[in-house]
Write a protein that holds these residues in place. Structure first.
Motif: not given
Ligand code: AMP
Ligand code: ZN
Ligand code: FE
Ligand code: FE
Length: 321
Positions: A40-44, A68-78, A274-287
């Motif tokens: 469960h991961l998000h990109t820009n 797995a890349l699980t961006d909201h309503d898009t698969v463009e980053g895949c 993790s539902d990682c959103h990168g730095l948007s919530t401060g600390k990256p959650l990946i892993g």
């Protein structure tokens, strides 16, 4: 149709020695050399801050075997994520996270292994993206009515993607000096029932499950512990739900165990991320949530089984969609 992305078998690695110590997940083996996944991961391409290449690099540093890349309503980053994962020897699963609704409850459905070129999926996602863009305009209008002179172009510039969301409005508010941090932006303006909150169009969960299935994907209910509406699960199972995201950053161990029990009771797959959103919530959650690789194997087996059973009842879309 099979996935167009190269699947690189994850390497057997030692567990991470550093900050991301694996959480104790029931059913995991205590073997020293284990493989883990974060599904469960998000990109820009939606509301994460990392580009796919950066996310793949971080996944590799975190010693994950599969993502797995699980961006909201898009698969463009895949496509870019698949290429980046291949370069670092990571197994990649294309996916998305759809917002849906059942009995007045908003829920998120993860679609794993969706065919990222599926015309119906792309058409519906295009519609969801237009709804998201119009919602941003409406939120900015409401902020302007509150004497916050934020320009909608500032939000779209921050988002720089087709699938913008509230975190982008929050970031633009902070960058414009209207709020000191993201939490304040949500608390003052963007949370449900706050003055700039705008309800989002949501497809029904049954339609979302059917949409994922017709795109050759497996439908998994994301972070059910955030919904606290277990009574909706039997109906979703009846509509063909394939799995529950038992392991999630916002699930305590007890909540995770509860959903493991429910998944077993209903014969569902178990996933986690993790539902990682990168730095948007401060600390990256990946892993920070490490799903034992055996669950990825089960997910892959279920997907392969779906392929070999073209007459599966879940593949038809309801006519109402
Ligand atoms: P949207 O899809 O536009 O409704 O935005 C939902 C996203 O906003 C979620 O994926 C969260 O990452 C983020 N979010 C929701 N509530 C909050 C909050 N209170 N503080 C920070 N981020 C939030
Ligand atoms: Zn998000
Ligand atoms: Fe979600
Ligand atoms: Fe998410």
């Amino acid at each position: 149709m099979s996935s167009p992305f190269p699947v690189v078998r994850g390497r057997l690695r030692s567990p991470a020695a550093s900050d991301n110590a694996p959480r104790s997940i029931p059913g995991s083996r205590s073997c020293i050399e284990m493989m883990f996944a974060d599904l469960h991961l998000h990109t820009n391409f939606s509301d994460g801050t990392y580009a796919p290449e950066e996310l793949a690099g971080r996944a590799s540093e975190t010693k994950l075997a599969a993502v797995a890349l699980t961006d909201h309503d898009t698969v463009e980053g895949c496509a870019r994520m698949a290429a980046a994962c291949a370069r670092v020897g990571l197994e990649f699963i294309p996916a998305t996270e759809l917002t849906a609704e059942v009995d007045g409850n908003e829920l998120h459905l993860l679609g794993y292994f969706v065919d990222t070129e599926n015309p119906r999926l792309l058409e519906e996602m295009g519609r969801f993206q237009r709804v998201r863009q119009n919602r941003i305009r409406e939120m900015v209008t409401r902020l302007n009515q509150l004497d916050i002179p934020l320009h909608v172009d500032a939000v779209f510039a921050v988002a720089n993607c087709r699938s913008p969301g509230r975190p982008h409005v929050a970031r633009a508010l902070v960058m414009g000096g209207f709020c000191s941090n993201l939490d304040e932006a949500f608390e003052r303006f963007l949370k449900k029932s706050r003055p700039a909150w705008v309800p989002k169009f949501k497809m029904s969960a049954l339609e979302a499950i059917a949409l994922i299935h017709q795109a050759d994907g497996l439908a998994v209910m994301a972070h059910p512990g955030l919904n606290r509406a277990d009574e909706i699960i039997p109906g979703l199972v009846g509509a063909g739900l394939d799995g529950l995201e038992c392991f999630h950053t916002k699930h305590t161990a007890t909540v995770g165990e509860h959903y493991v029990r429910l998944a077993k009771e209903f014969g569902l797959l178990l996933t986690g991320g993790s539902d990682c959103h990168g730095l948007s919530t401060g600390k990256p959650l990946i892993g920070t949530v490490k799903l034992p690789y055996e669950y990825v194997e089960r997910l892959k087996a279920a997907h392969a089984c779906r392929h070999s059973n073209a007459a599966a009842p879940n593949t038809a879309l309801p006519t109402a969609l």
